[in-house]
Design an enzyme around this catalytic site. Structure first.
Site, PDB file in Angstrom:
ATOM      1  N   ASP A  66      24.013  66.858  66.170  1.00 30.06           N
ATOM      2  CA  ASP A  66      23.634  68.605  66.067  1.00 30.06           C
ATOM      3  C   ASP A  66      22.948  68.925  64.528  1.00 30.06           C
ATOM      4  O   ASP A  66      23.103  67.897  63.778  1.00 30.06           O
ATOM      5  CB  ASP A  66      25.139  69.269  66.240  1.00 30.06           C
ATOM      6  CG  ASP A  66      24.774  70.822  66.553  1.00 30.06           C
ATOM      7  OD1 ASP A  66      23.505  71.256  66.470  1.00 30.06           O
ATOM      8  OD2 ASP A  66      25.984  71.453  66.593  1.00 30.06           O
ATOM      9  N   ASP A  78      22.224  77.015  70.339  1.00 31.22           N
ATOM     10  CA  ASP A  78      23.295  78.124  70.121  1.00 31.22           C
ATOM     11  C   ASP A  78      22.919  79.531  70.882  1.00 31.22           C
ATOM     12  O   ASP A  78      22.422  80.505  70.313  1.00 31.22           O
ATOM     13  CB  ASP A  78      23.727  78.442  68.821  1.00 31.22           C
ATOM     14  CG  ASP A  78      24.166  77.055  68.174  1.00 31.22           C
ATOM     15  OD1 ASP A  78      24.679  76.274  69.165  1.00 31.22           O
ATOM     16  OD2 ASP A  78      24.459  77.160  67.088  1.00 31.22           O
TER      17      ASP A  78
END
Lengths: 466, 959
Positions: B558, B633
């Site tokens: 990430d 996200d």
């Protein structure tokens, strides 16, 4: 082709293993209770009646019945289930999809007969452990249940005491109100004193009942003084109150009446929901409110219950402070009207607090009040929720408590805590966790949830098929 | 993972104060518009007109592999070198660099899988106007016009594509900074517009008034104060100053696409599948950024960048691959979108000896595209199609294909920020079994580490990681842990110490280790562009290095844009140094390298045997070779559910098939209905993972009552039953670069009704999915393509005709999915608790007959997790076909071998008529009569238990 011969007789396997087989022949995966539907060499009718198939299609690793009943011993039907006898432990049904999936599900290993998985028969061991823990639980339950009876008894007594106390309080409050009214009524010149002259008109107070209240008699009533202030008047009042007749009704009366009515509302209102709302309202203002002290005073850590203490005395310390009684009265009323369980067995938790210390925090549960968390090494306390309601499932409402409307979370909900109650001899918080951000879970043991124990025999053998 | 969290302590307070405006939307002010990005502003100010560039035909050189030619900017006399290549597979490569740059300009390494093989170009004609080259067999020509310079690719008399036809080729040549007084004085009288012209030294001034003066100023552009205003040598955004020791270096080129109204690709943007025109707004931006709470339907940059655009018309599909890893902006305009267009530059007549090309009239629709990058060179691959399949193959031949994932990675993934501790993991695992919902992977986000030190475990929460992993392994399940590329600066942290001592950190402009804030606080960023660093990083995944890891533990990368909380636009300073190169030059490559090194680590730890699985948030062209990507996200809102379709479709078109969105939405808490619909949609998208923000309430599938648990269970079970088909599609994606999840136009390229569709999609060719993405939806209108074709509802087996809009009433349990008549799809009907548990289970074949009673499909089987399918040809690949009332299985890969215990359990033939008998014939000469059931109302024939092994030849004859 992997569809092996699946009409294996469980008895065979067992007989070879233990030499103690008493089992009747039945197709793999069929429980004893359904044995009758699977008659060898007779056509099999699906248990839902949807179709009838030759018996050699039972457990042939192809799903013919919509209800999955033709494949009790294979994974062929998506909705089937497999029965493991688990001799020595408890029998169980598992979904058909767990047959031969390489994972040992049945402790008797019967679910993995063709997957290459090496399973150990752990039923005996599991049975032994289960019996042990059941035994321990049974003992706890037994003792806990006895304690619970005590709690119920105490709660009942406490409740009666409280009701008496409440009546007394109400009586005293009324009396005090009358006293205040009388004082104001008498104090004609409003100088803060009741003088002989002011009292003299009340002929009903004439000690010798001769129809006239003399100055000396009056002075005698005033304890030998020419005039009395409010505090001295209390003594005077105790002497004259039975005879005293009010002049006309005054505004003072009106000021007090509504509050009395309000109090009565509480008495008659047995819905405990009233309480937390009120409470929460006060709680939220707490930061800069002196009432906070009041609360702090009330929360005393285990072993120093406030109920039955000196609280009620506060009420009539002074005539003009009469309304202070309201607080105590209301509390008492709330407590009396509170849902402390079917037999008020949870009443003993009221006004107590229980703590659990973890590596980082001290958690504090004050039942029927609030849950909080305080960092061990400095930092302010966080409110994890205020008493909401009993939150167990319908058939077991009193197994869980919900505290909500705690401090808000960043971009999240307000903190809340679920308290799971389990039977225990002691009253103690056993664990806390935060399964979801700002949603806390607390485990709490108390005798108050202990159920009447079944006989140990029943516990140990009640669920065993064999 | 979120962009950030409040619980990070005082370190981030300041930063948070800036970023947390308390609203639920992206803070646009944190990210640059084109106007705030100096080079974009300079370039965009340049309007279409006549190009100042001229081809110097006398410099032309033609070798076997390429043509080279110098270009000169007639304004500043700076020369460029043009290289043209004819690549195998119908592609043309156009490279333009400075002939003699002051220092080398960055050329993107490691993205192309090899030096693309060339084919000879032949010169057809040449005169003073230009040259004509043959592009091979398809009567395709490449015309190089000399003055002004432009390129046209033609087929017959049609222009397929033109370069620099609008004169927007612009090359800011490298230069030495000059701050002389005379320049300053001189430049003060110049307007900003003049300066822009100076920068490009081109003559595009419509009035042409100052032309003389400018040319008098010789070759050097304006410098000094006004130049500073233009951000050529320094640029400030918010509080961040970007030092530009190399000065201006941007490049730009325009492409015109006659006949084209639809362009796609250039992910990652939260926008529709069909790209919009950018007139009057910002261009689409390609710059890997950690965008907090991104907004939908705008051209802002997101986490990844793939500079590949596809154009499509009923006649032809083409692609433009702009190989540049610097910040890039893409402008799109169209003469059919909006108002009447200005003069068509492409109608310019090319007239040369022997060739008279009449070009399209101004009635023709046309799309014009312009690419602008901050540095590097122009290196463009023009993929000429002509079919969508061809373009996918062409692009795959350049950058490689989708990594073939372990089968289990195609199953369901359960993630949350965070599963708190080992007990929590065990409880969630148990929850799936209790509720009989399958899953394969459980994920651990950053909180599992010891203080955000990757490769470590929190000693209190995860004291015995191997016990935990063994527990999962006992259930034949797996885990993913997060490993981010920011490394806590902490002298007691081994990873940090080693990177520092080896000098592997990215450097700041002054040569020290670059540091920025991220999850652990102050962090260093390993220089993944350095092959030695990558090799070292890979070695950290060895079982003896990554303590507590086991073979059923995989990795998630990430924050690899990279995310730098206190950096400009939440990323790295552009003047940070990767060896000799600035982050400016290769920014968009960083994330690719992180995933590359991680995947390599997972391969190495198994001795090269096991296929890796690595999820990445940032990506670039070529990232498909290393694993999966997700759309970052997102938010628990219906619009975000909808956008997951075009976002993954766009990625699929440019090579990245393994794409998914956080099921349920990352930020905020979904309504139960939204969660259910998201599971239903996600079950039919390639990467199927539920994920949730730390601050949201728990949402494991069983927390919403038995009805919703059942709905989610059913959606997940549909996924598992279909895994054989998914696996086969990924095998194809790996083998040939064809996308797994496809827009309809890919399979129906002439059906214009499909060109803008992005509320439904195809999986492979044979399944059409139109998920319900409307709140309270009571019906969807699905478009079933294909005149003369039929489609079968996979749930009811009802037949529908193609080429129609079909209204389908839906309930909360509906997932509208259709199987194409003419296809055969293998499924495994025995859904178990993980895909591994289903490995040896039998297959059910769903044969959907075409109106001509024909169907074809495949069956691919291998061990599901090693490279043996590739290295040792250990796989089964069979052709299943139904024709002349016979269904047969034939080997498609005679050189391969693999033994499976799986067998054919059932055959369901849709659109069938009732036979009198069904006979199974096997190679040993045996014939067995099969029992069957026939449902006359739906024309469904079910053959009972053929029982034949899935790996052998067989035929079922219906009579």
């Amino acid at each position: 082709m992997s569809c092996a011969l699946l009409l294996l007789l469980t008895s065979l396997a067992l007989a070879m293993g233990t030499g103690a087989a008493v089992e009747i022949q039945r197709p793999r995966g069929v429980p004893q209770s359904k044995r009758q539907f699977y008659e060898e060499n007779k056509p099999f009718t699906c248990l839902d009646g949807s179709s009838t198939i030759p018996f050699d299609r039972v457990n042939d690793d192809y799903c013919d019945c919509r209800d999955g009943s033709d494949e009790p011993g294979t994974a062929a039907c998506p909705n089937g289930s497999f029965h493991c006898s688990n001799a020595g432990f408890r029998p169980a049904f598992i979904p058909s999809s767990r047959i031969n999936d390489g994972i040992c599900d049945c402790c008797d290993t019967t679910d993995e007969y063709n997957s290459g998985a090496t399973c150990q028969n752990t039923c005996r061991e599991m049975g032994r452990k289960e019996r042990e823990s059941l035994q321990i639980m049974a003992e706890i339950t037994k003792e806990g249940f006895l304690l619970k009876q005590q709690l119920i008894h105490e709660a009942k007594r406490g409740q009666e005491d409280k009701q008496v106390k409440q009546k007394e309080l109400i009586r005293m409050e009324k009396d005090k109100t009358r006293m205040a009214e009388a004082f104001l009524e008498l104090d004609d010149d409003s100088d803060g004193y009741v003088s002989v002259a002011e009292l003299q008109s009340h002929l009903e107070l004439d000690p010798d009942s001769d129809g006239s209240l003399t100055e000396t008699e009056t002075q005698g009533l005033l304890g030998g003084e020419g005039k009395v202030d409010t505090s001295t008047f209390e003594t005077v009042w105790s002497i004259i109150k039975d005879q005293y007749l009010s002049e006309v009704s005054t505004y003072v009366m009106k000021t007090y009446t509504p509050q009395e009515e309000q109090s009565r509302d509480f008495v008659s209102d047995h819905d405990s929901d009233h309480y937390p709302e009120d409470y929460a309202g006060e709680e939220e203002d707490v930061e800069d409110d002196e009432e906070d002290d009041h609360e702090e005073e009330e929360e005393k850590v285990v072993g120093n219950p406030h109920i039955g203490g000196e609280g009620p005395e506060l009420g009539y310390r002074s005539l003009i402070y009469g309304p202070e009684c309201i607080w105590v009265c209301r509390n008492l009323e709330k407590e009396i009207g509170f849902d402390f369980g079917p037999s008020a067995e949870f009443a003993y938790l009221y006004s107590q607090c229980y703590e659990l210390s973890t590596s980082e925090y001290i958690y504090r549960l004050c039942p029927f009040n609030r849950v909080s968390q305080k960092p061990k090494f400095g930092g302010s306390e966080t409110n994890l929720g205020l008493w909401g309601q009993w939150a167990g499932p319908e058939d077991n409402l009193y197994s869980m408590m919900k505290y909500d409307h705690g401090q808000g979370c960043w971009q999240g909900p307000n903190r809340s805590t679920t308290v799971k109650l389990t039977c225990g001899k002691e009253t103690v918080v056993t664990s806390t966790s935060e399964p979801s951000r700002c949603e806390y879970l607390m485990e709490f043991t108390t005798p108050a949830v202990c159920q009447e124990p079944a006989s140990l025999d029943e516990v140990l053998h009640g669920h065993t098929e064999l | 993972m979120a962009a950030f969290i409040v619980r990070m302590g005082p370190l981030l307070v300041l930063w948070l104060a800036v970023f947390l405006s308390g609203t639920w939307a992206v803070d646009r002010g944190n990210f640059k518009t084109c106007d705030q990005s100096a080079f974009c502003k300079r370039q965009r100010a340049l309007k279409p007109g006549q190009s100042p560039y001229r081809a110097l035909l006398e410099t032309l050189e033609l070798t076997n592999t390429k043509l080279t030619l110098q270009l000169i900017n007639d304004n500043n006399k700076v020369r460029l070198l043009l290289e043209l290549y004819r690549l195998q597979g119908n592609m043309t490569r156009v490279k333009i660099n400075e002939l003699k740059p002051l220092k080398p300009r960055f050329e993107v390494p490691d993205v192309l899988i090899n030096d693309p093989p060339t084919e000879p170009l032949s010169l057809l004609s040449q005169d003073e106007n230009g040259v004509v080259l043959s592009l091979g067999a398809d009567s395709q020509w490449l015309i190089v016009s000399a003055k002004p310079f432009r390129l046209d690719i033609m087929e017959g008399r049609e222009v397929l594509l033109s370069l620099n036809s609008r004169g927007l080729l612009a090359f800011e040549h490298l230069r030495i900074r000059k701050d002389t007084i005379s320049y300053k004085i001189k430049n003060k009288v110049y307007s900003a517009w003049e300066n822009i012209k100076w920068v490009f030294s081109s003559q595009v001034d419509p009035e042409g008034a100052e032309k003389k003066e400018e040319t008098d100023a010789a070759n050097e552009p304006a410098e000094g104060e006004t130049a500073k205003e233009d951000g050529m040598w320094e640029e400030t955004f918010k509080s961040h100053t970007d030092n530009k020791p190399n000065g201006p270096s941007s490049i730009s080129l325009d492409f015109s696409l006659p006949g084209v109204e639809h362009v796609y690709g250039i992910p990652e943007h939260a926008d529709s599948l069909k790209l919009k025109t950018t007139d009057g707004g910002d261009p689409y931006r390609l710059f890997n950024l950690d965008v907090f709470q991104y907004e939908l339907f705008n051209p802002m940059a997101l986490y990844g960048a793939i500079p590949v655009m596809l154009s499509h018309s009923a006649q032809r599909t083409m692609g433009i691959f702009w190989l540049n890893a610097a910040e890039t902006w893409v402008d799109i305009s169209s003469n059919t979108a909006g108002k009447v267009r200005h003069t068509h530059t492409h109608t310019h007549l090319v007239n040369m000896e022997g060739y008279n090309y009449v070009q399209g009239s101004s009635e023709t629709p046309q799309t014009d595209v312009r690419w602008i990058s901050e540095s590097g060179i122009i290196d463009v691959f023009i993929m000429l199609g002509p079919t969508p399949t061809d373009v996918f193959s062409q692009y795959a031949s350049l950058t490689g294909t989708q990594a073939f994932p372990p089968l289990s990675a195609l199953a369901y993934h359960q993630c949350r920020w965070n599963y708190n501790d080992q007990e929590d993991v065990a409880a969630v695992d148990q929850g799936f079994d209790e509720h009989d919902i399958p899953y394969d992977f459980i994920w651990l986000d950053i909180e599992h580490t010891d203080g955000k030190r990757y490769f470590t475990w929190d000693p209190h929460k995860f004291p015995q990681p191997k016990d935990m992993l063994q527990g999962l392994m006992d259930k034949r399940r797996k885990m993913v842990t997060i490993v981010d590329p920011h490394i806590k600066v902490d002298s007691s942290y081994k990873i940090h110490n080693e990177i520092r001592s080896k000098g592997f950190y990215v450097k700041n402009k002054d040569g020290g280790d670059y540091e920025g804030w991220c999850w652990p606080g102050n962090s260093g960023y390993p220089d993944f562009t350095n092959p030695e660093m990558r090799a070292w990083w890979a070695s950290m995944f060895a079982y003896d290095q990554y303590a507590g890891s086991m073979e059923n533990m995989y990795t998630w990368n990430d924050m690899n844009e990279p995310s730098v909380f206190n950096g400009p636009e939440v990323t790295m300073h552009k003047d940070a140094l990767h060896g000799n190169w600035e982050n400016r030059d290769l920014h968009n490559l960083y994330g690719l390298y992180v995933q590359m090194a991680t995947a390599e680590g997972l391969i190495e730890r198994s001795g090269g045997v096991e296929r890796p699985f690595v999820l990445t948030r940032a990506f670039f062209a070529g990232s498909q070779r290393y694993g999966a990507v997700w759309t970052g996200d997102n938010t628990a809102e219906w619009e975000h559910l909808k956008i997951s379709i075009p976002m993954c479709l766009s990625l699929g078109l440019v090579g990245v098939s393994f794409c998914g969105a956080d099921v349920g939405g990352f930020f905020k808490s979904p309504s139960t209905e939204l969660l259910v619909r998201w599971y239903q949609t996600g079950a039919y998208q390639p990467f199927f993972r539920a994920h949730a923000h730390l601050d949201t309430p728990r949402r494991e599938p069983w927390l919403f009552g038995p009805e919703n648990t059942a709905l989610i269970r059913e959606a997940v079970r549909q996924r598992y039953a279909l895994l054989p088909y998914w696996y086969q599609l990924f095998y194809h994606a790996h083998h040939s670069g064809q996308p797994v999840m496809r827009p309809l136009w890919v399979e129906y390229p002439q059906d214009t009704a499909t060109f803008s569709m992005d509320d439904q999609f195809l999986l492979g060719r044979d399944l059409l999915v139109h998920p319900v993405t409307e709140e309270g939806g009571r019906g969807v209108t699905a478009y079933l393509p294909g005149k003369g074709e039929v489609w079968f509802d996979v749930h009811t087996f009802q037949k529908h005709n193609g080429a129609q809009n079909l209204y389908i009433p839906v309930t909360i349990s509906s997932i509208p999915v259709f199987q194409r008549g003419g296809s055969i799809i293998p499924r495994k009907a025995r859904v178990r608790r993980s895909s591994s548990c289903m490995e040896h289970d039998p297959y059910t074949l769903f044969v959907a007959l075409s109106p001509k009673r024909f169907a074809q499909g495949e069956l691919y089987i291998d061990d599901g997790h090693t490279f043996n399918f590739d290295k040792q040809k250990q796989f089964i690949h069979r052709r299943l076909s139904f024709a002349n009332k016979a269904l047969s299985s034939r080997n498609l890969a005679p050189g391969s071998q693999f033994i499976t215990p799986s067998w054919i359990e059932k055959i369901v033939i849709l659109g069938a008529s009732k036979p009198s008998k069904a006979t199974l014939k096997t190679p040993d000469g045996k014939e067995n009569l099969l029992e069957f059931e026939f449902d006359a109302s739906m024309s469904v024939l079910t053959l009972r238990k053929p029982g034949v092994n899935a790996g052998v030849d067989w035929t079922v004859v219906l009579q």
